[in-house]
Design an enzyme around this catalytic site. Sequence first.
Site, PDB file in Angstrom:
ATOM      1  N   ILE A   1     -10.283 -13.457  30.484  1.00 51.79           N
ATOM      2  CA  ILE A   1     -10.509 -14.411  29.402  1.00 51.79           C
ATOM      3  C   ILE A   1      -9.201 -14.511  28.625  1.00 51.79           C
ATOM      4  O   ILE A   1      -8.672 -13.504  28.150  1.00 51.79           O
ATOM      5  CB  ILE A   1     -11.632 -13.950  28.460  1.00 51.79           C
ATOM      6  N   VAL A   2      -8.668 -15.722  28.528  1.00 56.29           N
ATOM      7  CA  VAL A   2      -7.446 -15.956  27.758  1.00 56.29           C
ATOM      8  C   VAL A   2      -7.838 -16.566  26.418  1.00 56.29           C
ATOM      9  O   VAL A   2      -8.616 -17.523  26.361  1.00 56.29           O
ATOM     10  CB  VAL A   2      -6.478 -16.890  28.506  1.00 56.29           C
TER      11      VAL A   2
ATOM     12  N   ASP B   1     -12.480 -25.633  33.919  1.00 50.47           N
ATOM     13  CA  ASP B   1     -11.045 -25.351  33.962  1.00 50.47           C
ATOM     14  C   ASP B   1     -10.263 -26.526  34.525  1.00 50.47           C
ATOM     15  O   ASP B   1      -9.182 -26.871  34.040  1.00 50.47           O
ATOM     16  CB  ASP B   1     -10.772 -24.082  34.768  1.00 50.47           C
TER      17      ASP B   1
END
EC number: 2.7.1.33
Length: 266
Positions: A12-13, A109
């Site tokens: 997780i960024v 994404d």
Amino acid sequence: MILLVDAGNTNIVLGVHNGERYIASWRISSEGNKTSDEYGIQVMQLFNLSDIDPKNITGVIVSSVVPNIMHSLENMLRKCFCHEPIIVGPGVKTGINIKYDNPREVGADRIVNAVAAYEIYKRPVIIIDFGTATTFCAVRANGDYLGGCICPGIRISADALFERAAKLPRVELEVPKNMICKNTVSSMQSGIIFGYIGQVEYIVKKMKQEMKNSKYKEEPFVLATGGLANLIAKETDVIDKVDSDLTLEGLKILYEKNKEIEISQR
């Protein structure tokens, strides 16, 4: 100040943008069995270490390709930041036209990357995202998302070789000095890295042909992002640019397009 969250299959960024620049970004594991409290402890520690007051966060947006962590992740964001997070998905305004047979199938994404590429570069583009899976997406200059392809990521390929071949070790993803190697580790690195480069070059070639030979006749710019983008880009000339912040930029753009959703949910 907004919090941007990109939840992938491996990591997780998180990024914090103050309206002018990113003041912090972090990467944590996206293990599926964490509770909202466990995520909260991690994230609050990161904010504390970076000397950022969570109360200064005015909005949150999340992109996720991992459904089983979303309940814990959303609960953590609500508790820690007192905001209803915007979730990238159906109903979110993107500014692009998704030409998939079923637009709901397109991963969040890929949508986020396409939005960023369209808004920032304003030209036809092929986006390569080197993540757990490697995705290739084609976007026209007018914002039409044409589709693309999905491949096993480099690490998945390397792990499969280790797991399915009894005598082969796990190796670091490093570029060997030569294609013809004289030991097992270098030979595996050669096959994994150079084989993957060949795959990237062929897919880009075919996608360019389809975009040029279609009624659009567009010459696409090739943009790479993701954790291993620099490793591959250094070894091939088909990638025009590496943009490591592409996904966070896309989330920031989507937040600005949809912040009235968060306001209406307060």
